[in-house]
Design an enzyme around this catalytic site. Structure first.
Site, PDB file in Angstrom:
ATOM      1  CG  ASP A  10     -24.371  -7.424  -9.587  1.00  0.00           C
ATOM      2  OD1 ASP A  10     -24.810  -8.575  -9.764  1.00  0.00           O
ATOM      3  OD2 ASP A  10     -23.472  -7.184  -8.743  1.00  0.00           O
ATOM      4  CB  SER A  11     -27.415  -9.083  -6.688  1.00  0.00           C
ATOM      5  OG  SER A  11     -26.065  -9.495  -6.787  1.00  0.00           O
ATOM      6  CB  CYS A  73     -26.340 -10.155 -11.695  1.00  0.00           C
ATOM      7  SG  CYS A  73     -26.690 -11.307 -10.351  1.00  0.00           S
ATOM      8  CB  THR A  75     -27.481 -15.150  -9.566  1.00  0.00           C
ATOM      9  OG1 THR A  75     -26.262 -15.531  -8.917  1.00  0.00           O
ATOM     10  CG2 THR A  75     -28.625 -15.944  -8.997  1.00  0.00           C
ATOM     11  CD  GLU A 153     -20.449  -7.849  -1.111  1.00  0.00           C
ATOM     12  OE1 GLU A 153     -20.758  -6.954  -0.328  1.00  0.00           O
ATOM     13  OE2 GLU A 153     -20.863  -7.907  -2.283  1.00  0.00           O
ATOM     14  CB  CYS A 190     -19.843 -15.529  -9.132  1.00  0.00           C
ATOM     15  SG  CYS A 190     -20.379 -14.427  -7.795  1.00  0.00           S
ATOM     16  CG  HIS A 192     -18.777 -10.897  -5.513  1.00  0.00           C
ATOM     17  ND1 HIS A 192     -19.930 -10.593  -6.189  1.00  0.00           N
ATOM     18  CD2 HIS A 192     -18.834 -10.208  -4.340  1.00  0.00           C
ATOM     19  CE1 HIS A 192     -20.661  -9.758  -5.448  1.00  0.00           C
ATOM     20  NE2 HIS A 192     -20.022  -9.520  -4.331  1.00  0.00           N
TER      21      HIS A 192
HETATM   22  N1  DGL Z   1     -23.909 -10.907  -8.560  1.00  0.00           N
HETATM   23  C1  DGL Z   1     -24.040 -12.294  -8.148  1.00  0.00           C
HETATM   24  C2  DGL Z   1     -23.606 -13.205  -9.306  1.00  0.00           C
HETATM   25  O1  DGL Z   1     -22.882 -12.804 -10.193  1.00  0.00           O
HETATM   26  C3  DGL Z   1     -23.197 -12.594  -6.923  1.00  0.00           C
HETATM   27  C4  DGL Z   1     -23.702 -11.962  -5.662  1.00  0.00           C
HETATM   28  C5  DGL Z   1     -25.058 -12.478  -5.226  1.00  0.00           C
HETATM   29  O2  DGL Z   1     -25.186 -13.651  -4.813  1.00  0.00           O
HETATM   30  O3  DGL Z   1     -26.004 -11.708  -5.318  1.00  0.00           O
HETATM   31  O4  DGL Z   1     -24.008 -14.339  -9.329  1.00  0.00           O
END
Ligand code: DGL
Length: 272
Positions: A10-11, A73, A75, A153, A190, A192
């Protein structure tokens, strides 16, 4: 190879919600999780940049000898999955968008489906394509909710501030918004956003079914590995956590997403 770990990427820390679902579904597997915290957020970046970052992150995981990759992730799943699969032929690469889209189609009675996600995910249209592939007559309403990433966050997922922001984003889908054309279910597109489920329930008075792709993704990964005869049943599976920036912050914020405390000493700093 069966005993090799599953790589999860993940990011940042958000994908720990997916790791949590995977660990629950596959208790005999070892996992290695990489959070690319040095480059977070991905959700505001261009598709080309996200693809470049995702290729580097998965190459690191592949270098550790994983037997499969889960792109935890939204994105990166939305914009980089074809490139990741092309770069690692012979290794199963799973995303979260397809499982989330299919779960939404099952959850929606009206076929009107809302998607909340990052700007990049919404801009690329991957959820709409995946939903329409499963249900061609569906109507997809997608909305970028970038502020929710920062709030999660910070740990502000409940209370008046979270509810005010959620309310602002979802207002058009409330009874006094688009009325009868409003969706009856919303994909938390997403990593989060599952943390906001209670706030969303309150703001929408429970009239939107919430779809979290983590559990569905874990189920699809389990089914696919079982079919390939690649499932492990380790008595003492391992879990490694890697981050590309500040391990203290990863541990502090990550515990909220994983659902159990994470110690900074458990997180390894890596460079991509
Ligand atoms: N992990 C990213 C997502 O699920 C969210 C956080 C980011 O923008 O990197 O899209």
């Amino acid at each position: 190879m069966r005993a090799a770990p599953i790589g999860v990427f993940d990011s940042g820390v958000g994908g720990l919600t997916v790791l949590r679902a995977l660990q629950r579904r596959l208790p005999g597997e070892s996992f290695i999780y990489l959070g690319d915290t040095a480059r977070l957020p991905y959700g505001t970046k261009s598709a080309r940049t996200v693809e470049r970052y995702a290729l580097r992150a998965t190459a690191l995981l592949v270098g550790t000898g994983v037997k499969a990759i889960v792109v935890a992730c939204n994105t990166a799943s939305a914009v980089a999955l074809p490139a990741l699969r092309a770069a690692h032929t012979g290794l199963p690469v799973f995303g979260v968008v397809g499982p989330g889209a299919r779960a939404a189609v099952r959850a929606s009675a009206s076929g009107r489906i809302g998607v909340i996600a990052t700007e990049s995910t919404v801009r690329g249209g991957a959820y709409a394509r995946a939903i329409l592939a499963a249900h061609p007559a569906a109507r997809v309403h997608a909305r970028a909710c970038p502020l929710l990433v920062a709030l999660a966050e910070e740990g502000w997922v409940d209370g008046p501030i979270a509810e005010a922001v959620v309310g602002e984003y979802l207002r058009p889908w409330l009874p006094d918004g688009e009325g009868t054309a409003a969706p009856d279910c919303v994909v938390l597109g997403c990593t989060h956003f599952p943390l906001f489920a209670p706030a969303i329930e309150r703001v929408t008075h429970g009239r939107l079914a919430l779809v979290d792709s983590a559990a569905t993704t874990a189920a699809e990964v389990a089914a696919s590995l079982a079919e390939a005869g690649a499932l492990a049943a380790l008595a003492q599976p391992a879990r490694r956590l890697l981050a590309t920036d500040d391990v203290d912050r990863f541990a502090r914020v990550g515990g909220r997403f994983l659902g159990v405390p994470v110690a900074a000493g458990d997180v390894e700093l890596v460079d991509l």
